[in-house]
Design a protein around this motif. Structure first.
Motif, short mmCIF file in Angstrom:
data_model
loop_
_atom_site.label_atom_id
_atom_site.label_comp_id
_atom_site.label_asym_id
_atom_site.label_seq_id
_atom_site.Cartn_x
_atom_site.Cartn_y
_atom_site.Cartn_z
N VAL A 241 0.83 -1.20 0.00
CA VAL A 241 0.00 0.00 0.00
C VAL A 241 0.87 1.25 0.00
O VAL A 241 1.66 1.48 0.91
N GLY A 242 0.70 2.07 -1.04
CA GLY A 242 1.27 3.41 -1.06
C GLY A 242 0.13 4.40 -0.99
O GLY A 242 -0.78 4.35 -1.82
N VAL A 243 0.13 5.28 0.01
CA VAL A 243 -1.04 6.15 0.22
C VAL A 243 -0.60 7.51 0.73
O VAL A 243 0.36 7.63 1.50
N LEU A 244 -1.31 8.54 0.30
CA LEU A 244 -1.12 9.91 0.75
C LEU A 244 -2.46 10.42 1.26
O LEU A 244 -3.52 9.89 0.92
N CYS A 245 -2.41 11.48 2.05
CA CYS A 245 -3.63 12.22 2.37
C CYS A 245 -3.35 13.68 2.03
O CYS A 245 -2.34 14.25 2.48
N LEU A 258 -11.44 19.67 -0.22
CA LEU A 258 -11.59 18.23 -0.04
C LEU A 258 -10.43 17.67 0.78
O LEU A 258 -9.34 18.26 0.83
N ALA A 259 -10.67 16.53 1.38
CA ALA A 259 -9.61 15.70 1.95
C ALA A 259 -9.53 14.46 1.06
O ALA A 259 -10.46 13.64 1.04
N ALA A 260 -8.46 14.37 0.29
CA ALA A 260 -8.34 13.33 -0.74
C ALA A 260 -7.28 12.31 -0.38
O ALA A 260 -6.26 12.65 0.24
N LEU A 261 -7.53 11.07 -0.78
CA LEU A 261 -6.59 9.99 -0.53
C LEU A 261 -6.20 9.35 -1.86
O LEU A 261 -6.93 8.53 -2.41
N PRO A 262 -5.05 9.73 -2.42
CA PRO A 262 -4.50 8.97 -3.55
C PRO A 262 -3.91 7.67 -3.00
O PRO A 262 -3.08 7.70 -2.07
N ILE A 263 -4.34 6.54 -3.53
CA ILE A 263 -3.90 5.26 -2.98
C ILE A 263 -3.54 4.31 -4.13
O ILE A 263 -4.19 4.30 -5.18
N CYS A 264 -2.49 3.54 -3.89
CA CYS A 264 -2.02 2.58 -4.89
C CYS A 264 -1.68 1.27 -4.18
O CYS A 264 -0.78 1.24 -3.34
N HIS A 265 -2.41 0.21 -4.51
CA HIS A 265 -2.11 -1.11 -3.97
C HIS A 265 -1.47 -1.92 -5.09
O HIS A 265 -2.10 -2.19 -6.12
N CYS A 266 -0.22 -2.31 -4.90
CA CYS A 266 0.54 -2.95 -5.98
C CYS A 266 0.71 -4.45 -5.76
O CYS A 266 1.58 -5.08 -6.38
N GLY A 267 -0.13 -5.04 -4.91
CA GLY A 267 -0.05 -6.48 -4.69
C GLY A 267 -0.80 -7.27 -5.73
O GLY A 267 -1.74 -6.77 -6.37
N GLY A 268 -0.41 -8.52 -5.90
CA GLY A 268 -1.02 -9.37 -6.90
C GLY A 268 -2.28 -10.09 -6.46
O GLY A 268 -3.06 -10.56 -7.29
N ASP A 269 -2.49 -10.17 -5.14
CA ASP A 269 -3.67 -10.84 -4.61
C ASP A 269 -4.84 -9.84 -4.62
O ASP A 269 -4.91 -8.94 -3.78
N GLU A 270 -5.78 -10.01 -5.55
CA GLU A 270 -6.83 -9.02 -5.73
C GLU A 270 -7.76 -8.95 -4.53
O GLU A 270 -8.25 -7.86 -4.17
N GLN A 271 -8.02 -10.08 -3.88
CA GLN A 271 -8.90 -10.06 -2.71
C GLN A 271 -8.26 -9.28 -1.57
O GLN A 271 -8.92 -8.48 -0.90
N ARG A 272 -6.97 -9.50 -1.37
CA ARG A 272 -6.27 -8.77 -0.31
C ARG A 272 -6.21 -7.28 -0.65
O ARG A 272 -6.37 -6.42 0.23
N ALA A 273 -5.98 -6.97 -1.91
CA ALA A 273 -5.93 -5.57 -2.32
C ALA A 273 -7.26 -4.87 -2.03
O ALA A 273 -7.29 -3.77 -1.48
N LEU A 345 -1.88 20.63 0.72
CA LEU A 345 -1.17 20.14 1.90
C LEU A 345 -1.15 18.62 1.79
O LEU A 345 -2.20 17.98 1.81
N VAL A 346 0.04 18.04 1.65
CA VAL A 346 0.16 16.62 1.37
C VAL A 346 0.90 15.93 2.51
O VAL A 346 1.96 16.38 2.94
N VAL A 347 0.33 14.83 2.99
CA VAL A 347 0.95 14.02 4.03
C VAL A 347 1.25 12.64 3.44
O VAL A 347 0.33 11.91 3.06
N GLU A 348 2.53 12.31 3.34
CA GLU A 348 2.96 11.00 2.83
C GLU A 348 3.31 10.10 4.02
O GLU A 348 4.02 10.55 4.93
#
Length: 453
Positions: A241-245, A258-273, A345-348
């Motif tokens: 999980v790579g995520v920012l707020c 807005l309060a936005a969450l750009p999120i990237c899940h790079c795992g291969g297990d789709e159910q877990r993602a 305002l970005v929080v990594e």
């Protein structure tokens, strides 16, 4: 002789394979500009290099003329270090990517952007960590560390740098790798452009084609609870999980915050993602939810529109020791009075593989789990400059109670020797020693400079 009147000898003009652009040349006005419109400099010469030989000639010319040297890759650096009033070594013509799929290596020229690299790597179903804005140059981001969506799983861009061709201040060509000039490779992994001009990058690639990612955004009235939920979910997330707020304005032009969450899940297990991403999707009633499975190169373009070329930029950043309720309150209160709808305002959240590297293993030292805050001030009207810079500084000051004495070198917006020192932290002394070895006269000083003196 002033730098604005540099004489370009006929021998250089005859041998140079690229383009030598002077103030009277066609296209100069466009070529002198960098991504940050606040930067307004007039180089005496822009040497648009076509290859390593041109880089050597440009360095030797500038050195002999006593002119300051700026090195431009993607030109994205917010501090404007990619230009000056002397000689700009412009590497934008030295672009192009070769993917060695068998060895899982990506070869890239120093003028390449992440959009170009991501696209080429994707053809081989490969990727490497590359920030969150695809118009950024590979060179600058990598040399400064390079935090991106894939960093929790695969490390920083700098961690994935396995080899680099470098032209030093005395015109030598060195190849920095683990088995050759290993000290130089160590310095390039986060030490910026202090040690020479990198003319070729070799990056480790990883199997990856699609990700579960996108943006989910909530009303600004829920910003405090979104940040708190982001903290809880991010701190328990897997390396995939790579995520920012980010506190931003709506891209629809309505003026809504807005309060936005750009999120990237790079795992291969789709159910877990799906399960992990769900933690960030149900915080409140969303203003919009654009999360879906997509090619990784698409994921890495989603924030591009928020950072358009030519806007006026002034940034501050800091690492926070934590994200307690009071810090969240300070962030929300600051954004309530933000003067520009373009400012973010970005929080990594830094975790995973990038934090399991020893602080002295690379020049980039900040390897603890935690929060990297970017105050990205952006506006378009020069009349608003003072108000926006003032707000950015005030917001930065409001976070001091929770701030670590550390910062991310790629986010530094101005000359500040103390902040540069804190960007390199415990590795600063070794970097000074290596600067003395590779650039003892500080020829390459238009950067977040490590002073050999």
């Amino acid at each position: 002789m002033t730098e604005s009147r540099l004489h370009v000898p006929s021998a250089l003009q005859a041998s140079f394979g690229g383009v030598l652009c002077e103030p009277q040349s066609g296209g100069y006005e466009e070529l002198r500009r960098v991504h940050n419109g606040l930067i307004d400099r007039h180089p005496a010469l822009i040497a648009r290099c076509s290859g390593t030989a041109d880089v050597i000639d440009a360095i030797e010319f500038a050195r002999d003329a006593g002119a300051e040297i700026a090195v431009r890759g993607g030109g994205h650096n917010v501090a404007g270090r990619a230009t000056g009033n002397g000689v700009v070594i412009d590497l934008s013509m030295m672009r192009g990517v070769h993917v060695d799929a068998r060895r899982r290596l990506i070869h890239a020229g120093p003028g390449t952007t992440w959009r170009e690299l991501d696209r080429a790597a994707h053809l081989a179903r490969l990727a490497t960590p590359g920030g969150t804005v695809s118009s950024t140059g590979v060179a600058g981001l990598t040399l400064g560390g390079g935090i991106g969506y894939l960093s929790p799983r695969f490390g920083l861009a700098a961690d994935n740098l396995v080899e680099a061709e470098v032209v030093t201040a005395d015109g030598r060509i060195l190849v920095a790798a683990e088995d050759a000039d290993a000290d130089l490779l160590w310095a390039l992994r986060g030490g910026g452009g202090n040690f020479g001009v990198v003319t070729h990058f070799v990056l480790q690639a990883h199997p990856l084609a699609t990700v579960l990612g996108g943006l989910v955004a909530y009303s600004f009235s829920d910003a405090a609870s979104v940040l708190a939920a982001f903290r809880t979910s991010a701190e328990s997330a897997s390396d995939e999980v790579g995520v920012l707020c980010a506190l931003v304005h709506s891209p629809d032009g309505s003026g809504a915050k807005l309060a936005a969450l750009p999120i990237c899940h790079c795992g291969g297990d789709e159910q877990r993602a799906e399960s992990e991403v769900k933690e960030f999707r149900g915080i409140a009633a969303p203003a919009f939810d654009l999360i879906e499975r997509m090619p990784y190169p698409m994921m890495n373009t989603l924030l591009d529109g928020g950072f358009p070329r030519g806007t006026l930029n002034y940034w501050k950043s800091t690492y926070l020791l934590g994200l307690p309720a009071d810090a969240i309150g300070a962030l929300v209160a600051a954004y309530e009075r933000v003067p520009s709808p373009m400012t973010a305002l970005v929080v990594e959240y830094c975790h995973g593989a990038m934090t399991r590297v020893a602080p002295d293993a690379t020049a980039f030292p900040h390897r603890s789990r935690g929060y990297n805050v970017l105050i990205a001030g952006q506006w378009t009207d020069p009349a608003d400059t003072a108000a926006n810079i003032s707000w950015t500084k005030e917001t930065f000051d409001s976070l001091r109670p929770w701030a670590a004495d550390a910062c991310y070198v790629n986010y530094l917006s101005e000359d500040d020797a103390r902040r540069t020192h804190s960007a390199y932290g415990p590795n600063h002394e070794r970097l000074v020693e290596l600067k003395r070895r590779y650039d003892p006269t500080n020829l390459f000083r238009l950067n977040q400079n490590i002073d050999p003196g």
